[in-house]
Design an enzyme around this catalytic site. Structure first.
Site, PDB file in Angstrom:
ATOM      1  N   TYR A 222       0.828  -1.210   0.000  1.00  0.00           N
ATOM      2  CA  TYR A 222       0.000   0.000   0.000  1.00  0.00           C
ATOM      3  C   TYR A 222       0.865   1.264   0.000  1.00  0.00           C
ATOM      4  CZ  TYR A 222      -4.274  -2.730   0.271  1.00  0.00           C
ATOM      5  OH  TYR A 222      -5.303  -3.594  -0.019  1.00  0.00           O
ATOM      6  N   SER A 223       0.780   2.107   1.029  1.00  0.00           N
ATOM      7  CA  SER A 223       1.409   3.430   0.950  1.00  0.00           C
ATOM      8  C   SER A 223       2.925   3.410   0.999  1.00  0.00           C
ATOM      9  CB  SER A 223       0.871   4.339   2.055  1.00  0.00           C
ATOM     10  OG  SER A 223      -0.455   4.717   1.757  1.00  0.00           O
ATOM     11  N   MET A 224       3.543   2.258   1.247  1.00  0.00           N
ATOM     12  CA  MET A 224       4.985   2.170   1.074  1.00  0.00           C
ATOM     13  C   MET A 224       5.355   2.232  -0.409  1.00  0.00           C
ATOM     14  SD  MET A 224       5.876  -0.456   4.201  1.00  0.00           S
ATOM     15  CE  MET A 224       7.276  -1.212   3.411  1.00  0.00           C
TER      16      MET A 224
END
Length: 407
Positions: A75-77
């Site tokens: 996800y946001s990584m």
């Protein structure tokens, strides 16, 4: 396929083995109590992995254990990878961080800012200035997320079908055009608000490079770094290693939930949260950053670009808490600035858990996290696969890793 492996013992890396055992017991308890299905934790110093733990299951129903080569929706990584892609284009001279966004995406010309009202009665005014590329990298562009339910502008996102950032079946180009029709929540460069900005950057990368986002990532970042298990989808050969996605239930347990469509190339290539990766691959990405843009003789970015990415860019040296939108003014954001898609510790005395000046990193919504501590040549990654409601893993993770530093 490559597996992350432990290279040296903890003591050789200046880590306290007893403290690492406490760390492992803490997260094993989360698994045993049914709060996490399983997890992977890796701690490295000077590029050498000195602690690697896997525990629990990657698929509870199938009884499949977490293995070092498991694949995770990060996800946001994804966002720091997107930031590196933008900086590669800037390093090439194909865009400037101070370019107005509408130079590359004309739909963002003449932005307007929320002034008052709600729904059909929303009032706007001309923005004080254009959205710049650097505003997108620092989440100060005035964009938002539809799922906040905190401001009249995020309500407009939901009305436009953007509650979860993308309308069903839409691609990146048409979704970003929808973003451009929304008023900004604040003037560009004035307020930190976590948002869809990295999806906009993904589209900028496509327009400037002339390549689809996945192709640019593959050719310029993932391929050169040997990140062969990272991408926007998994192949049939990789599918058996993909961890099942879970959500936290109201009683603190977990249950399977739908996730991003990663079995087959998705129509929507999200620079905000679309990647799947492995511990081996993300270790290599962190190492490239820790080493100032180079890994195993392959240089992606100059040290100057990495230094720029990983320092605080919030106005006046502010923290996320002090210049964030109201939804972000929480104690957990004290002492943290923001670089280009990474948080940066700017005041360790004010962070709620022990930290070191200049440490940078980010997290993913399904309980994944990484950070790089340059002062101690330390990199840490944690992988699980639970979308939380009340579960808070990362403060204890940071505290326990900090306690394991013996020098």
């Amino acid at each position: 396929m490559a597996r992350l492996r432990q290279d040296i013992g903890p003591e050789e890396a200046g880590l306290d083995a007893a403290a690492l055992e406490r760390l492992d017991r803490h997260f094993a308890r989360h698994v045993d109590e049914g709060r996490l299905p399983g997890c992977l934790l890796a701690v490295a110093r000077g590029g050498r992995v000195a602690h690697l733990t896997t525990y629990g299951l990657r698929d509870v129903a199938a009884g499949l254990p977490v293995e070092p080569d498991a694949l995770w929706r990060i996800y946001s990584m994804t966002k720091p990878v997107t930031a590196v892609a933008v900086l590669l284009l800037a390093q090439d001279g194909r865009l400037s961080l101070d370019d107005p966004l509408d130079r590359h995406l004309p739909a963002f010309a003449a932005p307007r800012v929320y002034e008052g009202g709600a729904g059909a009665g929303v009032r706007t005014r001309p923005a004080a200035g254009p959205v710049l590329i650097r505003h997108l990298l620092t989440h100060t562009a005035g964009l938002t997320f539809g799922f906040y339910h905190r401001h009249p502008v995020d309500a407009l996102y939901r009305e436009a079908g953007l509650e979860y950032s993308v309308p069903p079946g839409a691609g990146l180009a048409e979704t970003v055009e929808l973003y451009a029709r929304m008023p900004l929540q604040a003037d560009p460069g004035t307020e930190w608000n976590y948002s869809v900005a990295s999806n906009v950057l993904g589209r900028v990368i496509e327009v400037v490079s002339g390549q689809p986002l996945d192709a640019f990532f593959r050719d310029r970042i993932l391929g050169p770094l040997g990140m062969t298990d990272t991408g926007f989808h998994v192949t049939p050969e990789q599918a058996g290693r993909l961890a099942e996605l879970y959500g936290e239930t109201d009683d603190g347990g977990i249950e399977p939930v739908p996730g991003l469509p990663v079995r087959g190339r998705p129509r929507f290539l999200s620079g905000s949260g679309g990647l799947v990766s492995s511990a081996h691959d993300f270790h290599r990405f962190m190492e490239m950053l820790r080493r100032g843009g180079e890994l195993d003789g392959v240089r992606l970015l100059s040290p100057q670009w990495v230094a720029l990415m990983t320092r605080n860019h919030l106005p006046g040296g502010a923290t996320i808490r002090s210049c964030g939108a109201p939804v972000h003014r929480e104690p957990g954001n004290d002492g943290l600035g923001f670089g280009f898609n990474v948080s940066v510790v700017v005041d360790p005395a004010r962070t709620p858990v022990p930290s070191h000046l200049g440490t940078y990193g980010w997290t993913g919504v399904a309980t994944t996290a990484f950070w790089v501590d340059p002062a101690h040549d330390l990199t840490v990654q944690f992988m699980s696969q639970v979308r939380p409601k009340t579960l808070k893993v990362f403060p204890e993770l940071r505290r326990l890793v900090h306690e394991a530093l013996a020098d």
